[in-house]
Write an enzyme that holds these catalytic residues in place. Structure first.
Site, PDB file in Angstrom:
ATOM      1  N   TYR A  49       0.836  -1.209   0.000  1.00  0.00           N
ATOM      2  CA  TYR A  49       0.000   0.000   0.000  1.00  0.00           C
ATOM      3  C   TYR A  49       0.873   1.264   0.000  1.00  0.00           C
ATOM      4  O   TYR A  49       0.643   2.197  -0.770  1.00  0.00           O
ATOM      5  CB  TYR A  49      -0.905  -0.043   1.238  1.00  0.00           C
ATOM      6  CG  TYR A  49      -1.892   1.093   1.358  1.00  0.00           C
ATOM      7  CD1 TYR A  49      -3.052   1.124   0.580  1.00  0.00           C
ATOM      8  CD2 TYR A  49      -1.693   2.133   2.261  1.00  0.00           C
ATOM      9  CE1 TYR A  49      -3.963   2.162   0.703  1.00  0.00           C
ATOM     10  CE2 TYR A  49      -2.595   3.168   2.391  1.00  0.00           C
ATOM     11  CZ  TYR A  49      -3.738   3.183   1.610  1.00  0.00           C
ATOM     12  OH  TYR A  49      -4.639   4.213   1.737  1.00  0.00           O
ATOM     13  N   LYS A  55       1.150   4.230  -2.822  1.00  0.00           N
ATOM     14  CA  LYS A  55       0.831   5.637  -2.540  1.00  0.00           C
ATOM     15  C   LYS A  55       2.051   6.540  -2.745  1.00  0.00           C
ATOM     16  O   LYS A  55       1.919   7.683  -3.186  1.00  0.00           O
ATOM     17  CB  LYS A  55       0.265   5.779  -1.121  1.00  0.00           C
ATOM     18  CG  LYS A  55      -1.082   5.060  -0.916  1.00  0.00           C
ATOM     19  CD  LYS A  55      -2.153   5.573  -1.862  1.00  0.00           C
ATOM     20  CE  LYS A  55      -3.527   5.031  -1.524  1.00  0.00           C
ATOM     21  NZ  LYS A  55      -4.566   5.539  -2.441  1.00  0.00           N
TER      22      LYS A  55
HETATM   23  P1  NAI Z   1     -13.376   2.440   0.890  1.00  0.00           P
HETATM   24  O1  NAI Z   1     -12.912   1.047   0.975  1.00  0.00           O
HETATM   25  O2  NAI Z   1     -14.487   2.908   1.766  1.00  0.00           O
HETATM   26  O3  NAI Z   1     -13.739   2.823  -0.615  1.00  0.00           O
HETATM   27  C1  NAI Z   1     -12.886   2.492  -1.672  1.00  0.00           C
HETATM   28  C2  NAI Z   1     -13.547   2.834  -2.972  1.00  0.00           C
HETATM   29  O4  NAI Z   1     -12.681   2.393  -4.021  1.00  0.00           O
HETATM   30  C3  NAI Z   1     -14.872   2.136  -3.168  1.00  0.00           C
HETATM   31  O5  NAI Z   1     -15.778   3.017  -3.776  1.00  0.00           O
HETATM   32  C4  NAI Z   1     -14.534   0.988  -4.121  1.00  0.00           C
HETATM   33  O6  NAI Z   1     -15.602   0.627  -4.962  1.00  0.00           O
HETATM   34  C5  NAI Z   1     -13.426   1.613  -4.928  1.00  0.00           C
HETATM   35  N1  NAI Z   1     -12.572   0.606  -5.548  1.00  0.00           N
HETATM   36  C6  NAI Z   1     -11.769  -0.299  -4.963  1.00  0.00           C
HETATM   37  N2  NAI Z   1     -11.181  -1.055  -5.895  1.00  0.00           N
HETATM   38  C7  NAI Z   1     -11.611  -0.615  -7.098  1.00  0.00           C
HETATM   39  C8  NAI Z   1     -11.360  -0.968  -8.432  1.00  0.00           C
HETATM   40  N3  NAI Z   1     -10.516  -1.960  -8.754  1.00  0.00           N
HETATM   41  N4  NAI Z   1     -12.001  -0.296  -9.413  1.00  0.00           N
HETATM   42  C9  NAI Z   1     -12.841   0.716  -9.125  1.00  0.00           C
HETATM   43  N5  NAI Z   1     -13.109   1.102  -7.879  1.00  0.00           N
HETATM   44  C10 NAI Z   1     -12.500   0.452  -6.868  1.00  0.00           C
HETATM   45  O7  NAI Z   1     -12.063   3.310   1.125  1.00  0.00           O
HETATM   46  P2  NAI Z   1     -11.849   4.844   1.474  1.00  0.00           P
HETATM   47  O8  NAI Z   1     -11.337   4.921   2.839  1.00  0.00           O
HETATM   48  O9  NAI Z   1     -13.011   5.660   1.078  1.00  0.00           O
HETATM   49  O10 NAI Z   1     -10.607   5.156   0.508  1.00  0.00           O
HETATM   50  C11 NAI Z   1     -10.655   6.030  -0.603  1.00  0.00           C
HETATM   51  C12 NAI Z   1      -9.234   6.412  -0.964  1.00  0.00           C
HETATM   52  O11 NAI Z   1      -8.635   7.097   0.122  1.00  0.00           O
HETATM   53  C13 NAI Z   1      -8.335   5.211  -1.271  1.00  0.00           C
HETATM   54  O12 NAI Z   1      -7.462   5.521  -2.321  1.00  0.00           O
HETATM   55  C14 NAI Z   1      -7.551   5.064   0.027  1.00  0.00           C
HETATM   56  O13 NAI Z   1      -6.318   4.422  -0.180  1.00  0.00           O
HETATM   57  C15 NAI Z   1      -7.403   6.492   0.441  1.00  0.00           C
HETATM   58  N6  NAI Z   1      -7.097   6.686   1.845  1.00  0.00           N
HETATM   59  C16 NAI Z   1      -7.977   6.289   2.825  1.00  0.00           C
HETATM   60  C17 NAI Z   1      -7.643   6.492   4.151  1.00  0.00           C
HETATM   61  C18 NAI Z   1      -8.552   6.091   5.270  1.00  0.00           C
HETATM   62  O14 NAI Z   1      -8.141   6.229   6.429  1.00  0.00           O
HETATM   63  N7  NAI Z   1      -9.765   5.634   5.024  1.00  0.00           N
HETATM   64  C19 NAI Z   1      -6.384   7.119   4.544  1.00  0.00           C
HETATM   65  C20 NAI Z   1      -5.543   7.488   3.444  1.00  0.00           C
HETATM   66  C21 NAI Z   1      -5.907   7.287   2.151  1.00  0.00           C
END
Ligand code: NAI
Length: 250
Positions: A158, A162
């Site tokens: 991961y 990033k």
């Molecule tokens: P989440 O798991 O709630 O949502 C992830 C989203 O990505 C979902 O809508 C899912 O459908 C989509 N997704 C996953 N794989 C996919 C694929 N192959 N094709 C199309 N869509 C895909 O996660 P969250 O927390 O909303 O994360 C969103 C972004 O923020 C990610 O890039 C994550 O790495 C980043 N992030 C999140 C943090 C956190 O604490 N939640 C912290 C730092 C970064």
């Protein structure tokens, strides 16, 4: 509600149906943008979000697609341009975790995370480039992570993805700067979504210990920063990594 004026703008968000992506869709729509977003599997959630945006008076379209797939990503972008006539804002948000110490990390876990988190950013950015260059304007916002800046044990795949997104952001910002396209990354800290729900109480306690502001943030707190970077208010900012992390990296 945000104070940024994005009326008439067309935005595309990857992974928009839940978590941070969902709030980004809603905040951009509240700022006046029409939105297209992709989702991987939960059609009902995507349909409900489309209806929610439409109820605000904005246009919304959802596309089921795998962001890691180059051809599918290109196809989505072409469809968005056909449907809306232009494309002003791209938010590369889709992402997954498959955590584990290096000793136990499988090749599959490495490949899946790199493909979904890093290759997807290449896929969509490359696909929107020509359109934005023709428009002589565009905003590309990549959702990275604070761990891509400082590293994290148990997340080598991961973190590598990033950190890759951050390097990609800076390089493409330099490539596209003269075309009036700004490319920036946001590095969130810990945000309340399904991604962090997986953490156990002990892990959450340890995390709170390293956040100077002593709290986990809401997805809305990332979405409002996306609106800033999507707006004309940030026109002289490019190639930057904005940490939205309660002070974790400073
Ligand atoms: P989440 O798991 O709630 O949502 C992830 C989203 O990505 C979902 O809508 C899912 O459908 C989509 N997704 C996953 N794989 C996919 C694929 N192959 N094709 C199309 N869509 C895909 O996660 P969250 O927390 O909303 O994360 C969103 C972004 O923020 C990610 O890039 C994550 O790495 C980043 N992030 C999140 C943090 C956190 O604490 N939640 C912290 C730092 C970064």
């Amino acid at each position: 509600m945000t104070n940024y004026n994005l009326s008439e703008k067309i935005a595309l968000i990857t992974g928009g149906s839940r978590g941070i992506g969902r709030q980004i869709v809603l905040h951009l729509a509240d700022s006046g943008a029409n939105v297209a977003f992709t989702y991987r599997s939960r059609k009902e959630d995507a349909d409900a979000l489309v209806a929610e945006v439409q109820a605000k008076g904005q246009k919304a379209v959802a596309y089921q697609s795998n962001a890691a797939d180059h051809a599918q990503s290109n196809e989505v972008v072409q469809q968005v341009i056909k449907e809306f006539g232009r494309l002003d804002i791209l938010v590369n948000n889709a992402g997954i975790t498959k955590d584990g110490l290096l000793m136990r990390m499988s090749e599959q876990d490495w490949d899946d995370v790199i493909q979904t988190n890093l290759k997807s950013v290449f896929n969509f950015t490359k696909a929107v480039c020509r359109q934005m260059m023709g428009q002589q304007a565009g905003k590309i916002i990549n959702i990275a992570s604070v761990v891509g800046v400082v590293g994290n044990a148990g997340q080598a795949n991961y973190v590598a993805s990033k950190a890759g997104v951050i390097g990609f952001t800076k390089s493409i910002a330099k490539e596209l700067a003269s075309r009036n396209i700004q490319v920036n990354a946001i590095a969130p800290g810990f945000i309340e979504t399904e991604m962090t729900e997986k953490l156990n109480e002990k892990q959450k306690e340890a995390i709170l210990g390293i956040i100077p502001q002593k709290r986990i943030a809401k997805p809305e707190e990332i979405a409002s920063v996306v609106c800033f970077l999507a707006s004309a208010d940030s026109n002289y900012i490019t190639g930057q990594v904005l940490c939205v992390d309660g002070g974790m990296a400073m």
